[in-house]
Design a protein around this motif. Structure first.
Motif, PDB file in Angstrom:
ATOM      1  N   ARG A 235      46.239  46.909  30.873  1.00 17.95           N
ATOM      2  CA  ARG A 235      45.980  45.671  31.617  1.00 17.95           C
ATOM      3  C   ARG A 235      44.809  44.910  31.015  1.00 17.95           C
ATOM      4  NH1 ARG A 235      41.492  43.951  33.795  1.00 17.95           N
ATOM      5  NH2 ARG A 235      41.132  46.006  34.721  1.00 17.95           N
ATOM      6  N   ARG A 236      43.759  45.623  30.608  1.00 19.77           N
ATOM      7  CA  ARG A 236      42.546  44.976  30.086  1.00 19.77           C
ATOM      8  C   ARG A 236      42.790  44.287  28.745  1.00 19.77           C
ATOM      9  NH1 ARG A 236      39.300  42.476  28.412  1.00 19.77           N
ATOM     10  NH2 ARG A 236      37.024  42.527  28.566  1.00 19.77           N
ATOM     11  N   LEU A 237      43.691  44.827  27.943  1.00 20.95           N
ATOM     12  CA  LEU A 237      44.008  44.188  26.667  1.00 20.95           C
ATOM     13  C   LEU A 237      44.675  42.835  26.862  1.00 20.95           C
ATOM     14  CD1 LEU A 237      45.289  47.195  24.527  1.00 20.95           C
ATOM     15  CD2 LEU A 237      43.230  45.825  24.111  1.00 20.95           C
ATOM     16  N   ILE A 238      45.382  42.679  27.963  1.00 22.09           N
ATOM     17  CA  ILE A 238      46.101  41.432  28.231  1.00 22.09           C
ATOM     18  C   ILE A 238      45.220  40.435  28.970  1.00 22.09           C
ATOM     19  CG2 ILE A 238      48.128  40.424  29.350  1.00 22.09           C
ATOM     20  CD1 ILE A 238      49.518  43.135  28.945  1.00 22.09           C
ATOM     21  N   THR A 239      44.453  40.907  29.941  1.00 26.81           N
ATOM     22  CA  THR A 239      43.561  40.019  30.688  1.00 26.81           C
ATOM     23  C   THR A 239      42.355  40.795  31.184  1.00 26.81           C
ATOM     24  OG1 THR A 239      43.355  38.589  32.634  1.00 26.81           O
ATOM     25  CG2 THR A 239      44.868  40.423  32.810  1.00 26.81           C
ATOM     26  N   ALA A 240      41.204  40.138  31.172  1.00 26.14           N
ATOM     27  CA  ALA A 240      39.988  40.772  31.675  1.00 26.14           C
ATOM     28  C   ALA A 240      39.940  40.744  33.199  1.00 26.14           C
ATOM     29  CB  ALA A 240      38.756  40.065  31.111  1.00 26.14           C
ATOM     30  N   ASP A 241      40.707  39.867  33.814  1.00 26.93           N
ATOM     31  CA  ASP A 241      40.685  39.745  35.272  1.00 26.93           C
ATOM     32  C   ASP A 241      41.402  40.910  35.930  1.00 26.93           C
ATOM     33  OD1 ASP A 241      39.246  37.398  36.106  1.00 26.93           O
ATOM     34  OD2 ASP A 241      40.798  36.213  35.107  1.00 26.93           O
ATOM     35  N   THR A 242      40.891  41.305  37.099  1.00 28.96           N
ATOM     36  CA  THR A 242      41.562  42.277  37.946  1.00 28.96           C
ATOM     37  C   THR A 242      42.213  41.543  39.107  1.00 28.96           C
ATOM     38  OG1 THR A 242      39.669  42.658  39.416  1.00 28.96           O
ATOM     39  CG2 THR A 242      39.762  43.932  37.368  1.00 28.96           C
ATOM     40  N   ILE A 243      42.884  42.282  39.971  1.00 28.81           N
ATOM     41  CA  ILE A 243      43.519  41.658  41.126  1.00 28.81           C
ATOM     42  C   ILE A 243      42.476  41.040  42.059  1.00 28.81           C
ATOM     43  CG2 ILE A 243      43.505  43.663  42.698  1.00 28.81           C
ATOM     44  CD1 ILE A 243      46.502  42.944  43.249  1.00 28.81           C
ATOM     45  N   TYR A 244      41.224  41.525  41.972  1.00 29.03           N
ATOM     46  CA  TYR A 244      40.143  40.976  42.781  1.00 29.03           C
ATOM     47  C   TYR A 244      39.494  39.770  42.107  1.00 29.03           C
ATOM     48  CZ  TYR A 244      40.433  45.413  45.342  1.00 29.03           C
ATOM     49  OH  TYR A 244      40.862  46.481  46.092  1.00 29.03           O
ATOM     50  N   THR A 245      39.115  39.918  40.829  1.00 35.59           N
ATOM     51  CA  THR A 245      38.384  38.841  40.161  1.00 35.59           C
ATOM     52  C   THR A 245      39.257  37.643  39.832  1.00 35.59           C
ATOM     53  OG1 THR A 245      38.732  39.821  37.968  1.00 35.59           O
ATOM     54  CG2 THR A 245      36.762  40.508  39.187  1.00 35.59           C
ATOM     55  N   LEU A 246      40.585  37.848  39.738  1.00 35.90           N
ATOM     56  CA  LEU A 246      41.473  36.717  39.439  1.00 35.90           C
ATOM     57  C   LEU A 246      41.377  35.656  40.525  1.00 35.90           C
ATOM     58  CD1 LEU A 246      43.582  35.431  37.639  1.00 35.90           C
ATOM     59  CD2 LEU A 246      45.344  36.764  38.809  1.00 35.90           C
ATOM     60  N   LYS A 247      41.218  36.078  41.765  1.00 35.66           N
ATOM     61  CA  LYS A 247      41.084  35.120  42.861  1.00 35.66           C
ATOM     62  C   LYS A 247      39.812  34.293  42.693  1.00 35.66           C
ATOM     63  CE  LYS A 247      41.291  34.782  47.903  1.00 35.66           C
ATOM     64  NZ  LYS A 247      41.513  35.527  49.168  1.00 35.66           N
TER      65      LYS A 247
ATOM     66  N   VAL B 228      30.019  51.527  43.307  1.00 35.47           N
ATOM     67  CA  VAL B 228      29.352  51.437  42.008  1.00 35.47           C
ATOM     68  C   VAL B 228      30.141  50.546  41.053  1.00 35.47           C
ATOM     69  CG1 VAL B 228      28.725  52.749  39.937  1.00 35.47           C
ATOM     70  CG2 VAL B 228      28.154  53.639  42.212  1.00 35.47           C
ATOM     71  N   GLU B 229      31.452  50.745  40.998  1.00 39.12           N
ATOM     72  CA  GLU B 229      32.269  50.021  40.022  1.00 39.12           C
ATOM     73  C   GLU B 229      32.447  48.553  40.354  1.00 39.12           C
ATOM     74  OE1 GLU B 229      35.453  52.343  37.714  1.00 39.12           O
ATOM     75  OE2 GLU B 229      35.674  53.085  39.766  1.00 39.12           O
ATOM     76  N   LEU B 230      32.486  48.196  41.635  1.00 40.53           N
ATOM     77  CA  LEU B 230      32.861  46.834  41.998  1.00 40.53           C
ATOM     78  C   LEU B 230      31.811  46.068  42.790  1.00 40.53           C
ATOM     79  CD1 LEU B 230      36.619  47.302  43.027  1.00 40.53           C
ATOM     80  CD2 LEU B 230      35.676  46.670  40.808  1.00 40.53           C
ATOM     81  N   MET B 231      30.875  46.739  43.446  1.00 40.91           N
ATOM     82  CA  MET B 231      30.040  46.046  44.416  1.00 40.91           C
ATOM     83  C   MET B 231      28.558  45.951  44.057  1.00 40.91           C
ATOM     84  SD  MET B 231      31.958  45.023  46.831  1.00 40.91           S
ATOM     85  CE  MET B 231      33.729  45.164  46.977  1.00 40.91           C
ATOM     86  N   MET B 232      28.073  46.736  43.130  1.00 41.28           N
ATOM     87  CA  MET B 232      26.629  46.860  42.948  1.00 41.28           C
ATOM     88  C   MET B 232      26.146  46.109  41.710  1.00 41.28           C
ATOM     89  SD  MET B 232      26.146  50.873  43.969  1.00 41.28           S
ATOM     90  CE  MET B 232      24.357  50.794  43.848  1.00 41.28           C
ATOM     91  N   PRO B 233      25.382  45.025  41.886  1.00 45.77           N
ATOM     92  CA  PRO B 233      24.798  44.342  40.730  1.00 45.77           C
ATOM     93  C   PRO B 233      23.753  45.198  40.034  1.00 45.77           C
ATOM     94  CG  PRO B 233      24.759  42.948  42.693  1.00 45.77           C
ATOM     95  CD  PRO B 233      25.094  44.329  43.147  1.00 45.77           C
ATOM     96  N   GLU B 234      23.101  46.071  40.792  1.00 42.92           N
ATOM     97  CA  GLU B 234      22.082  46.963  40.230  1.00 42.92           C
ATOM     98  C   GLU B 234      22.480  48.406  40.503  1.00 42.92           C
ATOM     99  OE1 GLU B 234      17.652  48.612  41.292  1.00 42.92           O
ATOM    100  OE2 GLU B 234      18.145  46.558  41.864  1.00 42.92           O
TER     101      GLU B 234
ATOM    102  N   PRO C 111      30.499  39.288  36.519  1.00 41.69           N
ATOM    103  CA  PRO C 111      30.251  40.106  35.326  1.00 41.69           C
ATOM    104  C   PRO C 111      31.079  41.378  35.346  1.00 41.69           C
ATOM    105  CG  PRO C 111      28.383  40.206  36.840  1.00 41.69           C
ATOM    106  CD  PRO C 111      29.286  39.117  37.332  1.00 41.69           C
ATOM    107  N   GLU C 112      31.586  41.741  34.166  1.00 37.84           N
ATOM    108  CA  GLU C 112      32.393  42.954  34.054  1.00 37.84           C
ATOM    109  C   GLU C 112      31.536  44.207  34.044  1.00 37.84           C
ATOM    110  OE1 GLU C 112      36.084  43.208  31.624  1.00 37.84           O
ATOM    111  OE2 GLU C 112      35.176  41.477  30.645  1.00 37.84           O
ATOM    112  N   SER C 113      30.323  44.102  33.498  1.00 37.33           N
ATOM    113  CA  SER C 113      29.500  45.294  33.303  1.00 37.33           C
ATOM    114  C   SER C 113      28.220  45.207  34.100  1.00 37.33           C
ATOM    115  CB  SER C 113      29.160  45.461  31.814  1.00 37.33           C
ATOM    116  OG  SER C 113      28.428  44.329  31.354  1.00 37.33           O
TER     117      SER C 113
ATOM    118  N   GLY D 159      25.038  27.319  38.587  1.00 36.00           N
ATOM    119  CA  GLY D 159      26.485  27.298  38.685  1.00 36.00           C
ATOM    120  C   GLY D 159      27.059  28.669  38.992  1.00 36.00           C
ATOM    121  N   GLY D 160      26.187  29.685  39.028  1.00 33.31           N
ATOM    122  CA  GLY D 160      26.644  31.014  39.401  1.00 33.31           C
ATOM    123  C   GLY D 160      27.346  31.741  38.271  1.00 33.31           C
ATOM    124  N   THR D 161      26.886  31.540  37.039  1.00 34.90           N
ATOM    125  CA  THR D 161      27.600  32.152  35.931  1.00 34.90           C
ATOM    126  C   THR D 161      27.452  33.666  35.940  1.00 34.90           C
ATOM    127  OG1 THR D 161      27.826  32.121  33.542  1.00 34.90           O
ATOM    128  CG2 THR D 161      25.619  32.040  34.370  1.00 34.90           C
ATOM    129  N   ALA D 162      28.343  34.310  35.233  1.00 29.87           N
ATOM    130  CA  ALA D 162      28.283  35.767  35.135  1.00 29.87           C
ATOM    131  C   ALA D 162      26.982  36.193  34.473  1.00 29.87           C
ATOM    132  CB  ALA D 162      29.470  36.274  34.313  1.00 29.87           C
TER     133      ALA D 162
END
Length: 572
Positions: free
Chosen positions: A401-413, A159-165, A422-424, A567-570
Motif C-alpha cells: 500500500r505504501r509504495l502506491i500511496t503514502a496516505d492511509t485510510i485515516y490521513t486520506l480524509k 504511539v503509531e497514530l496519535m502521539m506527536p512526541e 507527518p508520517e514519522s 498553514g498547519g504543515t506536516a
C-alpha cells in the motif's frame, strides 16, 4: 467505562431494530436471528441513518465518519481542541448506525470519544501542550484497548497514530491508561479477547516451509492491494453521494436503504445477515472453520463487506473502519488458504492461521498502524508461533500500500481537506540547540534617522550584508531591518532606513532553545528575534548580542517557515 456503556448502547439499538425487544444483552460472536419484521428489515438501516443524520447535522458535524481522522486533525491543527458534545453525539450516532445494521465498527467511535473526553479534561485541568497531547493519546489508546482487551495493542495504536512526541514522559501515561482501561473492561465484559482463536491450528506455523513462506508473501501483497481498494472505495462513494441531488438526509437514507436490501438478500440466500453491524460473528465463523466449504462465499462476503461499508460511510454514516478491516482480512485470508491448499495440498497453511494473518495485515496496511495490527492479533491468539508469519504478511501488505500511496485510510480524509499529517515521529536535534547557534549575519547598529544606505554598510560586500538594528538617540530599539531586506534594497536610492524597518520583532535570551522560538513564532507571529547578552532578553540596543531571523533557522535545520506553520504543515 465509556467502552462498556458504548457496547451496551449498541446492544440496545440492535435488539430494538432487529428483534423488537428492549435489552442490553448482545453477543456479537453469534449471528443475529432472522428478524420478525421480515422484508421490512430493509427499512431498519434507513431509519437508523435518519437519526444519525439528524444528530450529526444539528449537534456535532465532526461525529460524521470514522472518527480517527478527526482526532488526528485536532492534534495537528486544532491544538488538541475537541468540542465536549462530540463524546455524547458520537456515542449515540455510532451505536445507532451499528445497531440498526450499518456496516461500521465500534473502535473508531470509542477512540474519538476517549480522545474528546481527554481533550476536554486537559482544558479543565489547564495542562501544558505536551501533557494535553499525551492525555488525548491515552484516551484513544485506552478506548481501543478496552474494546479488544489488548492493552499492548492499544498502547501501540496511540504511539503509531496519535502521539506527536514519543518519550518516557508521554509513554508512561498512555501505558497507565491502556492498562487501566483494559482492567475495567474485563470487570464488566469478561477476560477474553474479541475473537476466540483455536490455538491448535496455529501450531503448524512453527515449522514453516519455504513454500508456505512464499505463500505468506503473496497473501501480504494481495491484502495490501485490497486495503488500497478499500480506502479508495470509501471516498469514491463519498464523492458520488455528495454529487447526488437532495441533502444530507436523503443521501444517507438512500445509502442505508441499499445496505438494508443487501442484508435482506443475504438472509434469503444464505440464512444469515453476515455483513450486518461489526460483523464479528462472520469473523468467528471463519476462525472456527465453519465457512471452509466455499471459497466463493468467502470472496463474496469480502466484496459485500467492502461495498456496504463504503455505502454506510460514503453516504454520511458514523462508525469506524477497524471492524470492517478485520472482516475483509479474515474472509480474504480464509479464501486464500483454501485456494492455496487446492493448488498444493501439502502446503502448511490452514484457514484459521491465514484468516488471523489477513486480519492483522488488513488493519496494518489500511490504517498505517502495522505494529498495532500484528501485536493485537498476537494478543488475541496468545500463541508466539504466529509471530513470524504475522511480521511477514503485515510488513508486505503495508509496504504494498505504501509504495502506491503514502496516505492511509485515516490521513486520506485529511489530505482531501488540505491537511497534511507527518508520517514519522522523530527527534529533531536542532530543536534543542540555542538560538545563538543559528546566527549567520552580522548585526550593525545605525541611527533610526540614517539615510539609505547607512554609512556602516560600505565595509560589507553585497554577498555578506548584515542585519540592521535601528536605535534612537537614547539607545532604545526603534526597529530591525533583516539582512534579506537589506539585500533586496541594496541598490535603491531615495529611501529612508526607517521605512524598511520591521516592528514585528521579539527580544529573547541568546540561549533560548529553538523549540521555544518555534512556539513564539506560532503564538506571536514574530519572525525576527533580538538575542540578548548574559542570558537575558535585551531592553536597549546595548544589550543586543545578535539578531536571528527565522528563515536562517529554516535553511539550517529544515524547519517550517512561519507561513507553512500557520498553514498547519506536516512536521510542526
Amino acid at each position: 467505562m465509556g467502552a462498556v456503556a458504548f457496547r451496551r448502547l449498541i446492544a440496545l439499538f440492535h435488539n430494538v431494530f432487529f428483534a423488537g425487544r428492549f435489552s442490553f444483552v448482545y453477543d456479537t460472536l453469534q449471528h443475529t436471528a432472522a428478524s420478525p419484521w421480515g422484508v421490512w428489515i430493509i427499512l431498519a438501516p434507513a431509519i437508523g441513518g435518519l437519526g444519525v443524520a439528524w444528530m450529526v447535522k444539528n449537534f456535532a458535524p465532526e461525529a460524521k465518519g470514522h472518527g480517527v481522522p478527526e482526532v488526528m486533525d485536532a492534534i495537528y491543527y486544532q491544538n488538541g481542541y475537541m468540542r465536549p458534545q462530540v463524546v455524547l453525539i458520537k456515542a449515540v450516532a455510532s451505536s445507532l448506525n451499528i445497531g440498526s445494521g450499518g456496516s461500521v465498527g465500534r473502535e473508531g467511535p470509542i477512540i474519538q470519544m476517549g480522545a474528546a473526553f481527554a481533550a476536554n479534561l486537559s482544558r479543565w485541568l489547564r495542562l501544558e501542550a505536551w501533557q494535553r497531547y499525551a492525555l488525548i493519546a491515552a484516551g484513544a489508546g485506552g478506548g481501543i484497548a478496552a474494546t479488544f482487551n489488548t492493552p499492548i495493542g492499544g498502547m501501540l495504536f496511540a504511539v503509531e497514530l496519535m502521539m506527536p512526541e514519543i518519550s518516557a514522559r508521554t509513554l508512561v501515561p498512555v501505558m497507565i491508561a491502556t492498562g487501566t482501561a483494559t482492567y475495567v473492561s474485563r470487570l464488566f465484559l469478561g477476560h477474553h479477547p474479541a475473537f476466540i482463536v483455536p490455538p491448535l491450528h496455529i501450531a503448524a506455523t512453527a515449522s514453516t516451509s519455504p513454500e508456505a513462506f512464499f505463500a505468506y508473501l503473496l497473501l501480504g501483497l494481495i491484502i495490501g492491494l485490497v486495503a488500497l481498494l478499500f480506502m479508495r472505495s470509501i471516498y469514491w462513494f463519498e464523492d458520488r453521494f455528495d454529487a447526488l441531488p437532495g441533502n444530507y438526509y436523503t443521501r444517507h437514507v438512500l445509502g442505508m436503504l441499499l445496505v438494508g436490501v443487501t442484508l435482506y438478500l443475504l438472509l434469503r440466500t444464505t440464512g444469515h445477515y453476515f455483513v450486518e453491524g461489526v460483523g464479528y460473528a462472520t469473523v468467528q465463523d471463519v476462525l472456527n472453520g465453519r465457512l471452509e466449504a466455499s471459497v466463493l462465499l468467502l470472496l463474496v462476503l469480502a466484496a459485500l463487506k467492502l461495498l456496504v461499508t463504503s455505502l454506510t460511510l460514503g453516504s454520511g454514516g458514523s462508525g469506524g473502519v477497524f471492524s470492517p478491516s478485520l472482516f475483509i482480512g479474515a474472509t480474504l485470508g480464509g479464501a486464500f488458504a483454501l485456494v492455496a491448499h487446492g493448488v498444493d495440498p501439502s502446503l502448511e497453511l490452514n484457514v484459521i492461521t491465514a484468516a488471523s494473518l489477513g486480519m492483522a495485515a488488513m488493519v496494518g496496511a489500511g490504517t498505517g498502524a502495522a505494529m498495532t495490527g500484528a501485536v493485537m492479533i498476537f494478543e488475541m491468539t496468545g500463541d508466539y508461533r504466529i509471530i513470524l508469519p504475522l511480521i511477514v504478511v503485515g510488513s508486505v501488505a503495508y509496504a504494498t500500500r505504501r509504495l502506491i500511496t503514502a496516505d492511509t485510510i485515516y490521513t486520506l480524509k485529511l489530505t482531501r481537506r488540505g491537511h497534511d499529517v507527518p508520517e514519522s515521529r522523530q527527534s529533531n536535534l536542532y530543536l534543542d540547540l540555542p538560538a545563538r547557534e543559528f546566527v549567520s549575519h552580522a548585526c550593525v547598529q545605525v541611527p533610526v534617522d540614517a539615510p539609505w544606505p547607512p554609512p556602516g554598510l560600505r565595509r560589507f560586500s553585497p554577498a555578506g550584508l548584515p542585519h540592521l538594528l535601528l536605535v534612537d538617540a537614547h539607545g532604545a530599539i526603534a526597529g530591525v531591518v533583516p539582512a534579506q531586506r537589506v539585500a533586496g534594497q541594496w541598490r535603491a536610492r531615495g529611501l529612508e532606513t526607517r521605512a524598511l524597518a520591521l516592528d514585528e520583532w521579539q527580544a529573547v535570551a541568546a540561549d533560548t532553545l529553538i523549540v521555544d522560538l518555534l512556539g513564539s513564532v506560532r503564538r506571536e507571529g514574530a519572525e525576527t528575534f533580538l538575542l540578548g547578552r548574559d542570558g537575558a532578553a535585551p531592553t536597549v540596543a546595548a544589550d543586543v548580542e545578535a539578531i536571528l531571523v527565522w528563515s536562517d533557522v529554516v535553511q539550517a535545520a529544515g524547519l517550517p517557515t512561519r507561513e507553512r506553520m500557520h498553514g498547519g504543515t506536516a512536521g510542526t
